[in-house]
Motif scaffolding. Structure first.
Motif, PDB file in Angstrom:
ATOM      1  N   ALA A  69       0.823  -1.302  -0.011  1.00 40.28           N
ATOM      2  CA  ALA A  69       0.039  -0.018  -0.042  1.00 40.28           C
ATOM      3  C   ALA A  69       0.899   1.339   0.003  1.00 40.28           C
ATOM      4  CB  ALA A  69      -0.876   0.086   1.019  1.00 40.28           C
ATOM      5  N   GLN A  70       2.073   1.314   0.731  1.00 38.54           N
ATOM      6  CA  GLN A  70       2.889   2.439   0.914  1.00 38.54           C
ATOM      7  C   GLN A  70       3.848   2.641  -0.356  1.00 38.54           C
ATOM      8  OE1 GLN A  70       5.621   1.360   3.751  1.00 38.54           O
ATOM      9  NE2 GLN A  70       4.222   1.685   5.333  1.00 38.54           N
ATOM     10  N   VAL A  71       3.949   1.414  -1.116  1.00 37.11           N
ATOM     11  CA  VAL A  71       4.407   1.538  -2.482  1.00 37.11           C
ATOM     12  C   VAL A  71       3.384   2.147  -3.734  1.00 37.11           C
ATOM     13  CG1 VAL A  71       5.431   0.347  -4.714  1.00 37.11           C
ATOM     14  CG2 VAL A  71       5.993  -0.149  -2.072  1.00 37.11           C
ATOM     15  N   ARG A  72       2.282   1.684  -3.441  1.00 39.35           N
ATOM     16  CA  ARG A  72       1.175   2.212  -4.530  1.00 39.35           C
ATOM     17  C   ARG A  72       0.756   3.644  -4.248  1.00 39.35           C
ATOM     18  NH1 ARG A  72      -2.765  -0.624  -2.239  1.00 39.35           N
ATOM     19  NH2 ARG A  72      -1.998  -2.309  -2.911  1.00 39.35           N
TER      20      ARG A  72
ATOM     21  N   ARG B 189       1.650   9.221  -6.260  1.00 39.02           N
ATOM     22  CA  ARG B 189       2.133  10.432  -5.773  1.00 39.02           C
ATOM     23  C   ARG B 189       3.180  10.867  -7.302  1.00 39.02           C
ATOM     24  NH1 ARG B 189       6.418  13.024  -4.374  1.00 39.02           N
ATOM     25  NH2 ARG B 189       7.564  11.082  -3.914  1.00 39.02           N
ATOM     26  N   VAL B 190       4.128  10.181  -7.291  1.00 42.31           N
ATOM     27  CA  VAL B 190       5.378  10.206  -8.565  1.00 42.31           C
ATOM     28  C   VAL B 190       4.310  10.624  -9.827  1.00 42.31           C
ATOM     29  CG1 VAL B 190       7.082   9.434  -9.643  1.00 42.31           C
ATOM     30  CG2 VAL B 190       7.201   9.022  -6.976  1.00 42.31           C
ATOM     31  N   SER B 191       3.558   9.611 -10.074  1.00 43.61           N
ATOM     32  CA  SER B 191       2.778   9.729 -11.400  1.00 43.61           C
ATOM     33  C   SER B 191       1.964  11.181 -11.576  1.00 43.61           C
ATOM     34  CB  SER B 191       1.655   8.803 -11.548  1.00 43.61           C
ATOM     35  OG  SER B 191       0.996   8.872 -12.692  1.00 43.61           O
TER      36      SER B 191
ATOM     37  N   VAL C   7       2.445  16.740 -13.978  1.00 40.96           N
ATOM     38  CA  VAL C   7       2.631  18.280 -13.825  1.00 40.96           C
ATOM     39  C   VAL C   7       3.742  18.860 -14.786  1.00 40.96           C
ATOM     40  CG1 VAL C   7       2.974  20.236 -12.275  1.00 40.96           C
ATOM     41  CG2 VAL C   7       1.116  18.428 -11.902  1.00 40.96           C
ATOM     42  N   VAL C   8       4.784  18.013 -14.213  1.00 44.58           N
ATOM     43  CA  VAL C   8       6.164  18.438 -14.831  1.00 44.58           C
ATOM     44  C   VAL C   8       5.935  18.087 -16.400  1.00 44.58           C
ATOM     45  CG1 VAL C   8       8.568  17.767 -15.066  1.00 44.58           C
ATOM     46  CG2 VAL C   8       7.436  18.017 -12.680  1.00 44.58           C
TER      47      VAL C   8
END
Length: 67
Positions: A20-23, A28-30, A35-36
């Motif tokens: 769940a933490q990895v997901r 978040r990174v996605s 945005v970037v």
């Protein structure tokens, strides 16, 4: 996913819910990448300059130059 697994429950109790933490981190990174990577719009509809314009990579290694 493994709700009826006592082994999984014990691992979660000992180590936390790593999947769940990895997901969450991947989501978040996605979002940050969206945005970037979004194209920037400039006034007048002009395209922004390509990254790296205005500089060139040096053809020699840094340090003293041989005579």
């Amino acid at each position: 996913m493994f709700q009826d697994s006592p082994i999984y429950d014990r691992l979660v109790a000992e180590c936390g819910d790593v999947p769940a933490q990895v997901r969450r981190e991947a989501e978040r990174v996605s979002r940050e990448l969206e945005v970037v990577m979004r194209p920037r719009h400039t006034p007048g509809g002009e395209r922004p300059p390509a990254p790296g314009n205005g500089w060139q990579r040096a053809g020699t290694l840094p340090g003293p130059r041989p005579d």
